[in-house]
Scaffold this motif. Sequence first.
Motif, PDB file in Angstrom:
ATOM      1  N   VAL A 176       5.763   0.239   5.668  1.00 14.80           N
ATOM      2  CA  VAL A 176       5.291  -0.079   4.326  1.00 14.80           C
ATOM      3  C   VAL A 176       3.926  -0.766   4.414  1.00 14.80           C
ATOM      4  O   VAL A 176       3.759  -1.718   5.172  1.00 14.80           O
ATOM      5  N   PHE A 177       2.978  -0.274   3.634  1.00 17.57           N
ATOM      6  CA  PHE A 177       1.656  -0.881   3.538  1.00 17.57           C
ATOM      7  C   PHE A 177       1.405  -1.231   2.076  1.00 17.57           C
ATOM      8  O   PHE A 177       1.650  -0.414   1.193  1.00 17.57           O
ATOM      9  N   LEU A 178       0.930  -2.444   1.838  1.00 14.95           N
ATOM     10  CA  LEU A 178       0.588  -2.844   0.480  1.00 14.95           C
ATOM     11  C   LEU A 178      -0.851  -2.442   0.189  1.00 14.95           C
ATOM     12  O   LEU A 178      -1.764  -2.821   0.917  1.00 14.95           O
ATOM     13  N   ASP A 179      -1.030  -1.654  -0.855  1.00 13.91           N
ATOM     14  CA  ASP A 179      -2.373  -1.295  -1.305  1.00 13.91           C
ATOM     15  C   ASP A 179      -2.910  -2.382  -2.242  1.00 13.91           C
ATOM     16  O   ASP A 179      -4.082  -2.707  -2.217  1.00 13.91           O
ATOM     17  N   ARG A 180      -2.028  -2.904  -3.073  1.00 13.27           N
ATOM     18  CA  ARG A 180      -2.342  -4.044  -3.940  1.00 13.27           C
ATOM     19  C   ARG A 180      -1.114  -4.946  -3.906  1.00 13.27           C
ATOM     20  O   ARG A 180      -0.067  -4.610  -4.451  1.00 13.27           O
ATOM     21  N   ALA A 181      -1.245  -6.061  -3.243  1.00  8.89           N
ATOM     22  CA  ALA A 181      -0.127  -6.997  -3.091  1.00  8.89           C
ATOM     23  C   ALA A 181       0.185  -7.675  -4.422  1.00  8.89           C
ATOM     24  O   ALA A 181      -0.678  -7.775  -5.300  1.00  8.89           O
ATOM     25  N   PRO A 182       1.413  -8.162  -4.559  1.00  5.64           N
ATOM     26  CA  PRO A 182       1.757  -8.926  -5.763  1.00  5.64           C
ATOM     27  C   PRO A 182       0.903 -10.186  -5.858  1.00  5.64           C
ATOM     28  O   PRO A 182       0.495 -10.756  -4.836  1.00  5.64           O
ATOM     29  N   GLU A 183       0.655 -10.623  -7.055  1.00  5.98           N
ATOM     30  CA  GLU A 183      -0.123 -11.838  -7.264  1.00  5.98           C
ATOM     31  C   GLU A 183       0.541 -12.991  -6.533  1.00  5.98           C
ATOM     32  O   GLU A 183       1.763 -13.187  -6.600  1.00  5.98           O
ATOM     33  N   GLY A 184      -0.244 -13.725  -5.766  1.00  2.02           N
ATOM     34  CA  GLY A 184       0.250 -14.874  -5.036  1.00  2.02           C
ATOM     35  C   GLY A 184       0.935 -14.565  -3.723  1.00  2.02           C
ATOM     36  O   GLY A 184       1.411 -15.469  -3.046  1.00  2.02           O
ATOM     37  N   PHE A 185       0.979 -13.296  -3.331  1.00  2.15           N
ATOM     38  CA  PHE A 185       1.647 -12.919  -2.074  1.00  2.15           C
ATOM     39  C   PHE A 185       0.864 -13.467  -0.889  1.00  2.15           C
ATOM     40  O   PHE A 185      -0.353 -13.304  -0.799  1.00  2.15           O
ATOM     41  N   ASP A 186       1.563 -14.110   0.021  1.00  6.24           N
ATOM     42  CA  ASP A 186       0.947 -14.677   1.228  1.00  6.24           C
ATOM     43  C   ASP A 186       1.478 -13.923   2.446  1.00  6.24           C
ATOM     44  O   ASP A 186       2.600 -14.174   2.873  1.00  6.24           O
ATOM     45  N   PRO A 187       0.696 -13.008   3.011  1.00  4.59           N
ATOM     46  CA  PRO A 187       1.181 -12.234   4.164  1.00  4.59           C
ATOM     47  C   PRO A 187       1.454 -13.119   5.387  1.00  4.59           C
ATOM     48  O   PRO A 187       2.243 -12.737   6.239  1.00  4.59           O
ATOM     49  N   GLU A 188       0.849 -14.284   5.447  1.00  5.80           N
ATOM     50  CA  GLU A 188       1.058 -15.179   6.585  1.00  5.80           C
ATOM     51  C   GLU A 188       2.400 -15.908   6.487  1.00  5.80           C
ATOM     52  O   GLU A 188       2.853 -16.510   7.462  1.00  5.80           O
ATOM     53  N   ALA A 189       3.043 -15.845   5.327  1.00  9.53           N
ATOM     54  CA  ALA A 189       4.317 -16.537   5.129  1.00  9.53           C
ATOM     55  C   ALA A 189       5.493 -15.780   5.743  1.00  9.53           C
ATOM     56  O   ALA A 189       6.598 -16.274   5.767  1.00  9.53           O
ATOM     57  N   HIS A 190       5.239 -14.554   6.209  1.00 11.67           N
ATOM     58  CA  HIS A 190       6.305 -13.698   6.766  1.00 11.67           C
ATOM     59  C   HIS A 190       5.995 -13.374   8.209  1.00 11.67           C
ATOM     60  O   HIS A 190       4.845 -13.229   8.592  1.00 11.67           O
ATOM     61  N   ASP A 191       7.054 -13.245   9.002  1.00 12.88           N
ATOM     62  CA  ASP A 191       6.883 -12.874  10.424  1.00 12.88           C
ATOM     63  C   ASP A 191       6.680 -11.392  10.567  1.00 12.88           C
ATOM     64  O   ASP A 191       7.204 -10.593   9.945  1.00 12.88           O
TER      65      ASP A 191
END
Length: 134
Positions: free
Chosen positions: A119-134
């Motif tokens: 899965v690749f995000l083209d437009r992440a949800p507002e406020g999404f922090d990719p660093e918050a997930h492993d």
Amino acid sequence: MTETTVDAHEQLAQYVRFWNTGVEREQRACAEAAFTDGVEYRAQIGILTGAQALIDFRDQFAAHMGTVTFRLREQPQVHHGRARLRWEILTGDDADTSFATGTDVLHLDEDGRISSVSVFLDRAPEGFDPEAHD
């Protein structure tokens, strides 16, 4: 389209139905039709393995977000045992709020069932922090 491509598109329709149904019996039927036993789902939120993990993820997401609709943004592309789906997640009772867009790359086994999803995000949800997930 070749017969294999037509079969792949039928499997991909099951994949979309899986994400859009909240009825457990229908989810399981879609999962059985669409996924191999050990399907692997890789997204920024983590790696999930098996249909039950995907069912749980879908249900937790819907419980948190309310009404959720997964829709394709264009016709999937399929070749050589791979498929690319460009999607959008809509929320709200009228499915009128765009939550995120992305692209899934799926690997299909010899029977056309999905063995893995990247899965690749083209437009992440507002406020999404990719660093918050492993």
